[in-house]
Design a protein around this motif. Sequence first.
Motif, short mmCIF file in Angstrom:
data_model
loop_
_atom_site.label_atom_id
_atom_site.label_comp_id
_atom_site.label_asym_id
_atom_site.label_seq_id
_atom_site.Cartn_x
_atom_site.Cartn_y
_atom_site.Cartn_z
N LYS A 140 3.08 7.40 2.85
CA LYS A 140 3.12 6.28 3.79
C LYS A 140 2.93 4.99 3.02
N ILE A 141 3.63 3.95 3.47
CA ILE A 141 3.46 2.63 2.87
C ILE A 141 3.08 1.64 3.96
N ALA A 142 2.46 0.56 3.54
CA ALA A 142 2.19 -0.58 4.40
C ALA A 142 2.58 -1.83 3.63
N ILE A 143 3.06 -2.83 4.34
CA ILE A 143 3.51 -4.09 3.74
C ILE A 143 2.83 -5.23 4.48
N HIS A 144 2.24 -6.15 3.73
CA HIS A 144 1.66 -7.36 4.29
C HIS A 144 2.26 -8.56 3.55
N ASP A 145 3.06 -9.35 4.23
CA ASP A 145 3.64 -10.53 3.61
C ASP A 145 3.97 -11.54 4.72
N GLU A 177 10.21 8.97 2.06
CA GLU A 177 10.53 10.25 1.46
C GLU A 177 10.67 10.09 -0.04
N ALA A 178 10.65 11.21 -0.74
CA ALA A 178 10.90 11.18 -2.18
C ALA A 178 12.28 10.58 -2.44
N PHE A 207 0.86 -1.18 0.00
CA PHE A 207 0.00 0.00 0.00
C PHE A 207 0.90 1.24 0.00
N TYR A 208 0.56 2.24 -0.81
CA TYR A 208 1.33 3.49 -0.88
C TYR A 208 0.33 4.62 -1.08
N SER A 209 0.36 5.61 -0.20
CA SER A 209 -0.62 6.69 -0.28
C SER A 209 0.02 8.01 0.13
N GLY A 210 -0.60 9.08 -0.33
CA GLY A 210 -0.13 10.43 0.01
C GLY A 210 -0.74 11.44 -0.93
#
Length: 626
Positions: free
Chosen positions: A467-472, A515-516, A380-383
């Motif tokens: 912000k990112i989220a990782i599910h693995d 960050e960028a 997931f990546y949002s902003g």
Amino acid sequence: MTARIIQSNDTAFAKQAIDPVTLDIIENALRNARVEMDATLVRTAMSPGIREQGDAFPLIADHKGRMIVGQFGSYIGPFLDGFDGTVEEGDLIMLSDPYSVGGAVSHCNDWLVLLPVFKDGRLIAYTSMFGHQSDIGGMVAGSMPIDATSIFQEGVRIPPIKIYKQGVYNEDLIRLIMHQVRTPDWCKADLNALIASCRVAARRIVEMAERFGDDVFVSACEELLARNHKAMQQLIDTAISEEKVSFEDYICDDGLGYGPYKIRCTMWREAGRVVLDFDGTDPQSQASINFFLNENMMRMFFGIYMIMVFDPQILFNDGYYDLIDVRIPEGSLLKPRFPAALSGRTHALGRMFDILGGLLGQKTPEFLTAAGFSSSPHLFYSGFDKAGEYFQLFQIGFGGIPGRPLGDGPDGHSLFPNFTNVPNEFLERYFPLVIERYETVADSGGAGLHRGGNGIVMSYRFLEAGKIAIHDDRWFVPPWGVNGGAPGARARKILEKPDGTQHVVGNKVEDLEVEADDILHFVTWGGGGWGDPLERDPALVGKEIVQGLVTAGGARAYGVVAAENGEVDEAATKALREDMRAARGAIEVFDFGPDLDTLRATCEAQTGLPAPRPPRWQHALQDAAE
């Protein structure tokens, strides 16, 4: 409470004898209607998860709610049993709350629509489809908080409701639902796509009934179910023993620092039926890795596995469900008590296929597959971009498929066969990121006569802060090998900063700020190997060195001595294989790798992450508080 079917014509269907040609025509027409549902969805949905990756599942059922064609088994029976209302012509029902339908859907992101199909005042069939919505509100973007401790944190919960009642659209209700989500345009378009797909299939069913007659159509559906029942009964009688066999596997962690969580199943044949007993499975988690496993869904998992392994020509449907007795302990990881969080259930869902393989293969190791259907990696990546526009990406990744009796496991493939990757060009066009790498990870597939599929590395360069989220999963407990095959490599995630420094991040994290110009290296697991790697053709190993699937150093796991250009030293290979055979001892059916104590002791050195702590059971904490 049970749903009440309202019909203006109560005439019972008359059973008809169906000749083989007519049955074949109706069967294939139903298959084509299912394909047409998929095509309609792809052309009308908007979110990448549904439109590009195909995270949606169609179903066509008979008038009693039994699946005739589909993929995820019929949830209509549990729905009808729990729906305190009427089902009438012109109705279209929507739902997403797993607890309101006995786990017929397994987390709230899956929006399900159900269309009863009426003809001449009689209910003749159902069409249905559910698809994963990219956002439904809740505490995090994407609405799948791995650290949620209650389903109330996971976004809007929709009980069975009529969005069309006798043909009248409830626009205010849809406006209310869309007001709760971060991406209402996507969600509304995807919902309309699900509805359109169901209506297309309903039209095809009516056309079939008009062509052949209502009684013939209904009798043909009955015959398809009966045929499947007979075929499955033969498979059970020949492939399942009365002797009990057990298998267990683990979810690595829960995202809160605890794990692993055990899933255990025991299988045997009793009075012509298969019993699948999950006694011994760990209690439910405080986090969202719980999987509310509906018994019919497990029956479908078992049937698919049996059919694909032993007789893939069978068209599976719900006809065999009475042959499978599924027993799941209340309050366990697979049947949590309300209001346990459910959004991270994908890891347990994937592990079901590994467990079925381990169960069914013990008595027939020639049909056994290794582990690798292990999870469904999510990013997931949002902003907000430079123009101030909100963006939100939900993407499903792929790992290594296990080695199989008939060949190697595919590299970087999906848990579900109909899933596809989101094209990199699409990602770069619609989201502020660049894909720096997208390739298989050499040597990550377990060595074997048939190599486990390699995992993949996908490197995302983020162009905007967000912000990112990782599910693995499969980062702590490796995917096991079978019949002499070795375990696959474990998953890992690395965040690289603009100055080149790197640090390992967890495989289950939420709200990680980037960050960028940060780069996330998203590395998935490899599939376990199948069979003795010392029996693999050295020339094939040399070819795979050239292809980048195996390294020259990794070739030694197959007892192959080769140069970087893939040229095999035959004499050195023969000598090495003789030494390896003499040193290894007897070949075991399963190679699980190190035991849990060893994995804990070596975890930080090998993975860069602290070992998960043993789980704390919620009921034990409640008892202590009292």
